[in-house]
Design a protein around this motif. Structure first.
Motif, short mmCIF file in Angstrom:
data_model
loop_
_atom_site.label_atom_id
_atom_site.label_comp_id
_atom_site.label_asym_id
_atom_site.label_seq_id
_atom_site.Cartn_x
_atom_site.Cartn_y
_atom_site.Cartn_z
N VAL A 134 0.88 -1.17 0.00
CA VAL A 134 0.00 0.00 0.00
C VAL A 134 0.91 1.21 0.00
CG1 VAL A 134 -1.73 1.31 1.31
CG2 VAL A 134 -1.83 -1.19 1.27
N SER A 135 0.68 2.13 -0.92
CA SER A 135 1.54 3.31 -0.97
C SER A 135 1.37 4.16 0.28
CB SER A 135 1.22 4.15 -2.21
OG SER A 135 0.01 4.85 -2.04
N TYR A 136 2.42 4.88 0.64
CA TYR A 136 2.32 5.78 1.78
C TYR A 136 1.21 6.79 1.57
CZ TYR A 136 6.63 4.05 3.85
OH TYR A 136 7.58 3.26 4.44
N LEU A 137 1.08 7.31 0.35
CA LEU A 137 0.06 8.31 0.07
C LEU A 137 -1.33 7.76 0.38
CD1 LEU A 137 -0.72 11.10 -1.04
CD2 LEU A 137 -0.73 10.09 -3.32
N VAL A 138 -1.66 6.60 -0.13
CA VAL A 138 -2.98 6.01 0.07
C VAL A 138 -3.17 5.59 1.53
CG1 VAL A 138 -4.52 4.09 -0.54
CG2 VAL A 138 -3.28 5.32 -2.33
N GLY A 139 -2.20 4.94 2.12
CA GLY A 139 -2.30 4.52 3.52
C GLY A 139 -2.50 5.70 4.46
N ASN A 140 -1.78 6.78 4.18
CA ASN A 140 -1.89 7.97 5.04
C ASN A 140 -3.26 8.64 4.91
OD1 ASN A 140 0.73 7.53 5.86
ND2 ASN A 140 1.61 9.18 4.68
N ILE A 141 -3.75 8.82 3.68
CA ILE A 141 -5.03 9.54 3.52
C ILE A 141 -6.22 8.68 3.93
CG2 ILE A 141 -4.15 11.13 1.77
CD1 ILE A 141 -5.66 9.46 -0.35
N ARG A 142 -6.06 7.35 3.90
CA ARG A 142 -7.15 6.48 4.37
C ARG A 142 -7.09 6.28 5.88
NH1 ARG A 142 -7.10 1.34 0.35
NH2 ARG A 142 -5.43 0.85 1.80
N HIS A 143 -6.02 6.75 6.50
CA HIS A 143 -5.79 6.57 7.94
C HIS A 143 -5.65 5.10 8.29
CE1 HIS A 143 -7.62 10.75 9.11
NE2 HIS A 143 -6.81 10.82 8.06
N ASP A 144 -4.98 4.33 7.41
CA ASP A 144 -4.74 2.91 7.67
C ASP A 144 -3.82 2.74 8.87
OD1 ASP A 144 -6.23 2.37 5.41
OD2 ASP A 144 -4.54 1.67 4.20
N GLU A 145 -3.97 1.63 9.57
CA GLU A 145 -3.11 1.32 10.71
C GLU A 145 -1.66 1.20 10.24
OE1 GLU A 145 -2.53 -2.17 14.01
OE2 GLU A 145 -4.53 -1.84 13.19
N GLY A 146 -0.74 1.81 10.98
CA GLY A 146 0.67 1.78 10.63
C GLY A 146 1.12 2.93 9.75
N PHE A 147 0.20 3.79 9.37
CA PHE A 147 0.51 4.96 8.55
C PHE A 147 0.23 6.23 9.35
CE2 PHE A 147 -0.19 1.62 5.49
CZ PHE A 147 0.71 1.89 4.48
N ILE A 148 0.81 7.33 8.93
CA ILE A 148 0.57 8.61 9.58
C ILE A 148 -0.71 9.21 8.99
CG2 ILE A 148 1.48 10.93 9.98
CD1 ILE A 148 4.30 9.71 9.54
N PRO A 149 -1.75 9.39 9.80
CA PRO A 149 -3.00 9.93 9.26
C PRO A 149 -2.81 11.33 8.69
CG PRO A 149 -3.31 9.10 11.50
CD PRO A 149 -1.84 9.11 11.22
N MET A 150 -3.23 11.51 7.46
CA MET A 150 -3.16 12.80 6.80
C MET A 150 -4.53 13.18 6.29
SD MET A 150 -0.18 14.14 6.77
CE MET A 150 1.30 13.60 7.58
N PRO A 151 -4.89 14.44 6.32
CA PRO A 151 -4.12 15.58 6.77
C PRO A 151 -3.80 15.47 8.27
CG PRO A 151 -6.09 16.33 5.62
CD PRO A 151 -6.17 14.85 5.75
N TYR A 152 -2.66 16.01 8.62
CA TYR A 152 -2.12 15.88 9.97
C TYR A 152 -2.96 16.63 11.00
CZ TYR A 152 1.43 15.46 13.59
OH TYR A 152 2.09 15.15 14.74
N ASP A 153 -3.73 17.61 10.55
CA ASP A 153 -4.51 18.43 11.48
C ASP A 153 -5.76 17.73 11.99
OD1 ASP A 153 -6.21 18.49 9.29
OD2 ASP A 153 -5.98 20.63 8.91
N GLY A 154 -5.90 16.45 11.70
CA GLY A 154 -7.04 15.69 12.20
C GLY A 154 -8.19 15.58 11.23
N GLY A 155 -8.12 16.29 10.11
CA GLY A 155 -9.16 16.19 9.11
C GLY A 155 -9.05 14.90 8.32
#
Length: 140
Positions: A98-119
């Motif tokens: 799973v790409s970092y971009l997709v994992g982050n924007i989906r808030h997948d476990e093990g990824f940094i949730p983005m946007p970082y401001d909680g949105g």
């Protein structure tokens, strides 16, 4: 004329509440976008310029633009640099394919949730970016 008693009002209030709740449960159901089909009409070919870039500009550039990249030392991605963006969009460079971009924007476990401001991006925005990534993250 019959006076309304408190017990009658309580019973009718309970009936009205039950009717309101039952209609809400039938019409107001929670759906998880991961379990349901894409909630938007994606084009046959998702274009970076037309479909993805506007989402990135609106949702991500406040931290991941060239100007912010120079100022925010915690930001490791300048999304205006397509080469860097493509690296983070490539599943082979992510986790569990799973790409970092997709994992982050989906808030997948093990990824940094983005946007970082909680949105969170909308389900349609996520589906658009994922479709672009799945098609090879082309600069089209």
């Amino acid at each position: 004329m019959k006076l309304l008693t408190i017990s009658w009002l309580r019973r009718s209030g309970a009936v009205l509440a039950a009717v309101a709740l039952s209609s809400c449960f039938s019409a107001c159901s929670y759906t998880n976008s991961a379990d349901n089909p894409t909630p938007c009409n994606l084009p046959t070919t998702v274009s970076y310029q037309v479909d993805v870039l506007p989402i990135l500009k609106q949702q991500c550039y406040r931290c991941h633009s060239a100007d912010k990249y120079k100022v925010l030392t915690s930001s490791t991605l300048n999304m205006e640099d397509f080469g860097s963006l493509k690296y983070y969009a490539t599943p082979a460079n992510g986790r569990n394919n799973v790409s970092y971009l997709v994992g982050n924007i989906r808030h997948d476990e093990g990824f940094i949730p983005m946007p970082y401001d909680g949105g969170k991006l909308s389900a349609c925005e996520i589906a658009t970016i994922k479709a672009w990534v799945d098609a090879g993250a082309l600069s089209n």
